[in-house]
Write an enzyme that holds these catalytic residues in place. Structure first.
Site, PDB file in Angstrom:
ATOM      1  N   HIS A  57       1.107  -1.536   0.255  1.00 45.69           N
ATOM      2  CA  HIS A  57       0.066  -0.188  -0.236  1.00 45.69           C
ATOM      3  C   HIS A  57       1.233   1.158   0.017  1.00 45.69           C
ATOM      4  O   HIS A  57       0.573   2.268  -0.345  1.00 45.69           O
ATOM      5  CB  HIS A  57      -1.023  -0.082   0.851  1.00 45.69           C
ATOM      6  CG  HIS A  57      -0.300   0.344   2.955  1.00 45.69           C
ATOM      7  ND1 HIS A  57       0.725  -0.546   2.896  1.00 45.69           N
ATOM      8  CD2 HIS A  57       0.229   1.377   3.385  1.00 45.69           C
ATOM      9  CE1 HIS A  57       1.229  -0.186   4.491  1.00 45.69           C
ATOM     10  NE2 HIS A  57       0.910   1.159   4.571  1.00 45.69           N
TER      11      HIS A  57
HETATM   12  C1  UD1 Z   1      -2.210   5.921   6.307  1.00 43.71           C
HETATM   13  C2  UD1 Z   1      -0.935   6.147   6.513  1.00 43.71           C
HETATM   14  C3  UD1 Z   1       0.754   5.336   6.531  1.00 43.71           C
HETATM   15  C4  UD1 Z   1      -0.173   3.859   6.842  1.00 43.71           C
HETATM   16  C5  UD1 Z   1      -1.991   3.356   6.436  1.00 43.71           C
HETATM   17  C6  UD1 Z   1      -2.176   1.803   6.422  1.00 43.71           C
HETATM   18  C7  UD1 Z   1      -0.657   8.429   6.776  1.00 43.71           C
HETATM   19  C8  UD1 Z   1       0.567   9.881   6.315  1.00 43.71           C
HETATM   20  N1  UD1 Z   1      -0.539   7.219   6.480  1.00 43.71           N
HETATM   21  O1  UD1 Z   1      -1.694   5.597   4.545  1.00 43.71           O
HETATM   22  O2  UD1 Z   1       1.258   5.612   7.193  1.00 43.71           O
HETATM   23  O3  UD1 Z   1       0.617   2.754   6.822  1.00 43.71           O
HETATM   24  O4  UD1 Z   1      -2.777   4.896   6.372  1.00 43.71           O
HETATM   25  O5  UD1 Z   1      -3.729   1.690   5.738  1.00 43.71           O
HETATM   26  O6  UD1 Z   1      -0.899   9.123   7.595  1.00 43.71           O
HETATM   27  N2  UD1 Z   1      -9.554   5.199   1.909  1.00 43.71           N
HETATM   28  C9  UD1 Z   1     -10.907   4.842   1.203  1.00 43.71           C
HETATM   29  N3  UD1 Z   1     -10.977   4.054   3.087  1.00 43.71           N
HETATM   30  C10 UD1 Z   1     -10.583   4.598   4.159  1.00 43.71           C
HETATM   31  C11 UD1 Z   1      -8.697   5.456   4.105  1.00 43.71           C
HETATM   32  C12 UD1 Z   1      -8.726   5.675   2.557  1.00 43.71           C
HETATM   33  O7  UD1 Z   1     -10.885   4.844   0.706  1.00 43.71           O
HETATM   34  O8  UD1 Z   1     -11.120   4.941   5.463  1.00 43.71           O
HETATM   35  C13 UD1 Z   1      -8.533   5.490   0.429  1.00 43.71           C
HETATM   36  C14 UD1 Z   1      -9.084   7.241  -0.188  1.00 43.71           C
HETATM   37  O9  UD1 Z   1      -9.118   6.956  -0.768  1.00 43.71           O
HETATM   38  C15 UD1 Z   1      -7.774   7.741   0.809  1.00 43.71           C
HETATM   39  C16 UD1 Z   1      -6.445   6.923   0.935  1.00 43.71           C
HETATM   40  O10 UD1 Z   1      -7.535   5.516   0.715  1.00 43.71           O
HETATM   41  O11 UD1 Z   1      -7.020   8.746  -0.172  1.00 43.71           O
HETATM   42  C17 UD1 Z   1      -5.304   6.999   0.822  1.00 43.71           C
HETATM   43  O12 UD1 Z   1      -5.197   7.841   2.745  1.00 43.71           O
HETATM   44  P1  UD1 Z   1      -4.545   7.727   3.722  1.00 43.71           P
HETATM   45  O13 UD1 Z   1      -4.996   7.912   5.012  1.00 43.71           O
HETATM   46  O14 UD1 Z   1      -4.682   9.678   2.932  1.00 43.71           O
HETATM   47  O15 UD1 Z   1      -2.901   6.938   3.534  1.00 43.71           O
HETATM   48  P2  UD1 Z   1      -2.651   5.872   3.095  1.00 43.71           P
HETATM   49  O16 UD1 Z   1      -2.653   5.113   2.158  1.00 43.71           O
HETATM   50  O17 UD1 Z   1      -4.596   4.908   4.076  1.00 43.71           O
END
Ligand code: UD1
Length: 361
Positions: A204
């Protein structure tokens, strides 16, 4: 005394339960704030249930956004909550955007900042988590570390040694507490016929999934792996979106690959425990596989958790196709690296943290 505990994203949830339990046992108040950084049922609610976490006292419901938007929103919404709870300390875990955002609000208001899992360094500032780690540690009053290398990292950055406490790993507290309730892999995989063993894969990190050429190369590796052993691949929402956008989903549509939605904590424990090998870019899985004694191949060029390599079952394989596949073949042939469980990864880290805070706050 009140220690306001903060979680936001999936890797935070498995770290907070043992800390809250320890604080409460010491007679401290430990209200819980969820920033809402992760909000999907599978990314959040399911884990709260599996881990038996208390319902958050407050949910800031920030959701997704750019780093600046997400961090800024959390800060704005957290400030009045901190006032309302009259907290003596704010406790943050790990390295996600919620961690730095709430630490920064507390530090500027003169409230003590407690960082659980301090001092880990990949020395790769292109990782958003590395920026979060360095900055959070700089403004923390209590820095609780999981491995001894963290202390040296912090001293190099000028942190007062009196603030640093080596307490062990709260994520392993959770793992040990829930191991008996792990959901058997056969149930999660439901007759997929993977009884002879499988490789568990998670990816991821933006550095692996956001660039279409890197992503295509890694998907190609999974195809080759699946010719040798079944591959179980729970998909983070970011990864699913990128694979779909790059038109790569059809390459994973084969009988020997089980694509799963994000799995719960108890399912993941069961899947890890029964895997022949885990290939991942997750930080948490590097540590959990070390605690479980399952071989792990880390698909990154660096790790902030070097003890998993020095003592545990982890091997850093990078993102080069030949290197990944050679390491994979090696594990299948040899059964992989044997390791030992690191010092103080003994299920008591939460209690150690709570005892120190009860004495010093
Ligand atoms: C975040 C953390 C990362 C961790 C990861 C675990 C930061 C900078 N990054 O990354 O360190 O390893 O979580 O998962 O804080 N999304 C959903 N549903 C959710 C959450 C996210 O669909 O409940 C999708 C959205 O499109 C979003 C993307 O995932 O834009 C990324 O989510 P985000 O919270 O920005 O960062 P992660 O990649 O999950």
């Amino acid at each position: 005394k009140t220690v306001l505990c903060v979680v936001g994203a999936r890797p935070n949830f498995m770290k907070i339960g043992p800390v809250i339990a320890g604080l409460v046992a010491e007679g401290l108040r430990a209200p819980l704030v969820h920033t809402g950084q992760h909000y999907d049922e599978a990314m959040s609610d399911q884990l709260f249930r599996d881990l038996g976490l208390p319902h958050p006292d407050v949910n800031l419901e920030v959701g997704s956004g750019s780093h600046a938007q997400q961090t800024g929103q959390i800060m704005q919404r957290f400030e009045p909550v901190l006032d309302e709870f009259k907290a003596d300390a704010v406790l943050v875990v790990g390295d996600v955007n919620s961690t730095i955002a709430c630490a920064l609000v507390a530090a500027k208001k003169g409230v003590a900042v407690v960082h659980v899992e301090a001092g880990l360094r990949s020395y790769d500032r292109a990782m958003p988590e590395e920026v979060n780690r360095v900055l959070t540690d700089q403004i923390s009053d209590f820095l609780f570390t999981t491995e001894r290398s963290a202390q040296a990292n912090l001293l190099r950055e000028g942190i007062d040694p009196a603030r640093i406490h080596f307490v062990g790993n709260v994520m392993i507290d959770s793992l040990l507490a829930h191991a008996e309730r792990a959901r058997p892999a056969a149930e999660t995989l439901g007759g997929a016929g993977f009884a002879e063993g499988y490789a568990l894969v998670t990816l991821h990190r933006p550095s692996n999934v956001d660039q279409p050429d890197t992503l295509a190369r890694l998907v190609g590796c999974l195809e080759t792996m699946a010719e040798k052993v079944p591959v179980v691949f729970p998909l983070h929402p970011r990864t699913r979106a990128r694979i779909e956008a790059a038109g790569l989903m059809s390459r994973l549509d084969r009988p020997n690959v089980a694509l799963l939605p994000p799995v719960g904590y108890l399912e993941m424990l069961g899947l890890m425990r029964s895997a022949k090998v885990v290939a991942t870019d997750s930080g948490g899985l590097q540590e959990e596989t070390t605690a479980l004694g399952v071989p792990c191949l880390t698909v990154r060029d660096n790790t902030e958790r070097p003890i998993t390599i020095a003592e545990g079952t982890n091997t850093l394989v990078g993102t080069d196709r030949d290197a990944i596949l050679a390491a994979f073949d090696d594990v299948l042939a040899s059964g992989g690296k044997a390791g030992r469980v690191p010092e103080l990864w003994d299920g008591k880290a939460g209690r150690r943290i709570a005892a120190i805070l009860a004495e010093r706050l």
